[in-house]
Design a protein around this motif. Sequence first.
Motif, PDB file in Angstrom:
ATOM      1  N   PHE A  22       0.652  -0.952   0.243  1.00 58.38           N
ATOM      2  CA  PHE A  22      -0.533   0.146  -0.223  1.00 58.38           C
ATOM      3  C   PHE A  22       0.933   0.774   0.112  1.00 58.38           C
ATOM      4  O   PHE A  22       2.543   1.058   0.122  1.00 58.38           O
ATOM      5  N   ARG A  23       0.332   2.590   0.007  1.00 62.43           N
ATOM      6  CA  ARG A  23       0.607   3.336  -0.335  1.00 62.43           C
ATOM      7  C   ARG A  23      -0.366   4.418   0.672  1.00 62.43           C
ATOM      8  O   ARG A  23      -0.986   5.029   0.213  1.00 62.43           O
ATOM      9  N   GLY A  24       0.852   4.770   1.421  1.00 59.92           N
ATOM     10  CA  GLY A  24       0.116   5.543   2.562  1.00 59.92           C
ATOM     11  C   GLY A  24       0.483   7.077   3.159  1.00 59.92           C
ATOM     12  O   GLY A  24       1.614   7.059   2.818  1.00 59.92           O
ATOM     13  N   GLN A  25      -0.132   7.825   3.377  1.00 58.16           N
ATOM     14  CA  GLN A  25      -0.149   9.097   3.832  1.00 58.16           C
ATOM     15  C   GLN A  25      -0.530   9.604   5.551  1.00 58.16           C
ATOM     16  O   GLN A  25      -1.454   9.193   6.093  1.00 58.16           O
ATOM     17  N   MET A 109      -4.347   5.922   0.012  1.00 56.69           N
ATOM     18  CA  MET A 109      -5.206   6.500   1.218  1.00 56.69           C
ATOM     19  C   MET A 109      -4.463   7.291   2.491  1.00 56.69           C
ATOM     20  O   MET A 109      -3.204   7.753   2.973  1.00 56.69           O
ATOM     21  N   ALA A 110      -5.398   7.802   3.548  1.00 56.89           N
ATOM     22  CA  ALA A 110      -5.103   8.504   4.612  1.00 56.89           C
ATOM     23  C   ALA A 110      -5.104   8.274   5.937  1.00 56.89           C
ATOM     24  O   ALA A 110      -6.654   7.768   5.743  1.00 56.89           O
ATOM     25  N   ILE A 111      -4.594   7.533   6.780  1.00 56.95           N
ATOM     26  CA  ILE A 111      -5.009   6.954   8.208  1.00 56.95           C
ATOM     27  C   ILE A 111      -4.387   8.391   9.476  1.00 56.95           C
ATOM     28  O   ILE A 111      -3.364   9.312   9.097  1.00 56.95           O
ATOM     29  N   PHE A 112      -4.927   7.952  10.140  1.00 55.06           N
ATOM     30  CA  PHE A 112      -4.600   9.056  12.004  1.00 55.06           C
ATOM     31  C   PHE A 112      -5.244  10.384  11.012  1.00 55.06           C
ATOM     32  O   PHE A 112      -4.280  11.238  11.663  1.00 55.06           O
ATOM     33  N   ILE A 122      -5.270  16.350   2.660  1.00 62.47           N
ATOM     34  CA  ILE A 122      -5.556  15.289   1.691  1.00 62.47           C
ATOM     35  C   ILE A 122      -6.372  15.660   0.117  1.00 62.47           C
ATOM     36  O   ILE A 122      -6.788  16.099  -0.010  1.00 62.47           O
ATOM     37  N   PRO A 123      -5.281  14.446  -0.708  1.00 53.11           N
ATOM     38  CA  PRO A 123      -6.154  14.642  -2.042  1.00 53.11           C
ATOM     39  C   PRO A 123      -7.020  14.386  -1.911  1.00 53.11           C
ATOM     40  O   PRO A 123      -7.726  13.319  -1.854  1.00 53.11           O
ATOM     41  N   GLU A 124      -8.072  15.155  -3.190  1.00 52.00           N
ATOM     42  CA  GLU A 124      -9.308  14.277  -3.226  1.00 52.00           C
ATOM     43  C   GLU A 124      -9.761  12.844  -3.218  1.00 52.00           C
ATOM     44  O   GLU A 124      -8.371  12.456  -4.561  1.00 52.00           O
ATOM     45  N   GLY A 125     -10.999  12.805  -2.980  1.00 56.64           N
ATOM     46  CA  GLY A 125     -10.776  11.216  -3.816  1.00 56.64           C
ATOM     47  C   GLY A 125     -10.247   9.326  -3.048  1.00 56.64           C
ATOM     48  O   GLY A 125     -10.407   8.532  -3.695  1.00 56.64           O
ATOM     49  N   ILE A 126      -9.571   9.663  -2.053  1.00 50.73           N
ATOM     50  CA  ILE A 126      -8.761   9.035  -1.967  1.00 50.73           C
ATOM     51  C   ILE A 126      -9.383   8.997  -0.406  1.00 50.73           C
ATOM     52  O   ILE A 126      -9.930   9.749   0.041  1.00 50.73           O
TER      53      ILE A 126
END
Length: 136
Positions: A22-25, A109-112, A122-126
């Motif tokens: 995965f690729r997360g921020q 995805m963005a977490i926390f 946070i990028p649109e649409g994720i």
Amino acid sequence: MEVTGKCYCGALEYKVSGEPLFRGQCHCRECQYMTGGHPLSVMGMPSSNFEYTKGKAASFTRSDIPNPVTRDFCSNCGTHTLTNLPAMAAVLLKVGTMDDPSLYGKPDMAIFTCDAQEFHIIPEGIPAFEKMPPTG
Ligand SMILES: [Zn+2]
Ligand SMILES: [Zn+2]
């Protein structure tokens, strides 16, 4: 995909192969210390395929929070290279240490986001999750 990377001073070099898990921020408060304030961009790769090809990483695990992660860093220049996530058999590469950070593309995805600051984007649409995404 084969990913190579290094710390800021070059004492540590690593390589890992396989498909990104995965690729997360991550917006968590702890990651803000690592980035200087912004969310941390990480690419999850299979830990079984990971190795340091130069140098030996130092590591640190907090003892004062529940379920702490172990973060590797260069003891010479202080760059954080990755987070170990044994539960997922993954290493989370700090994207800025990759020789080609563009391999990250865009986060899945963005977490926390519970810890997100007003200046975080946070990028649109994720998908964005207050903590971790629900499992199962
Ligand atoms: Zn270094
Ligand atoms: Zn985090």
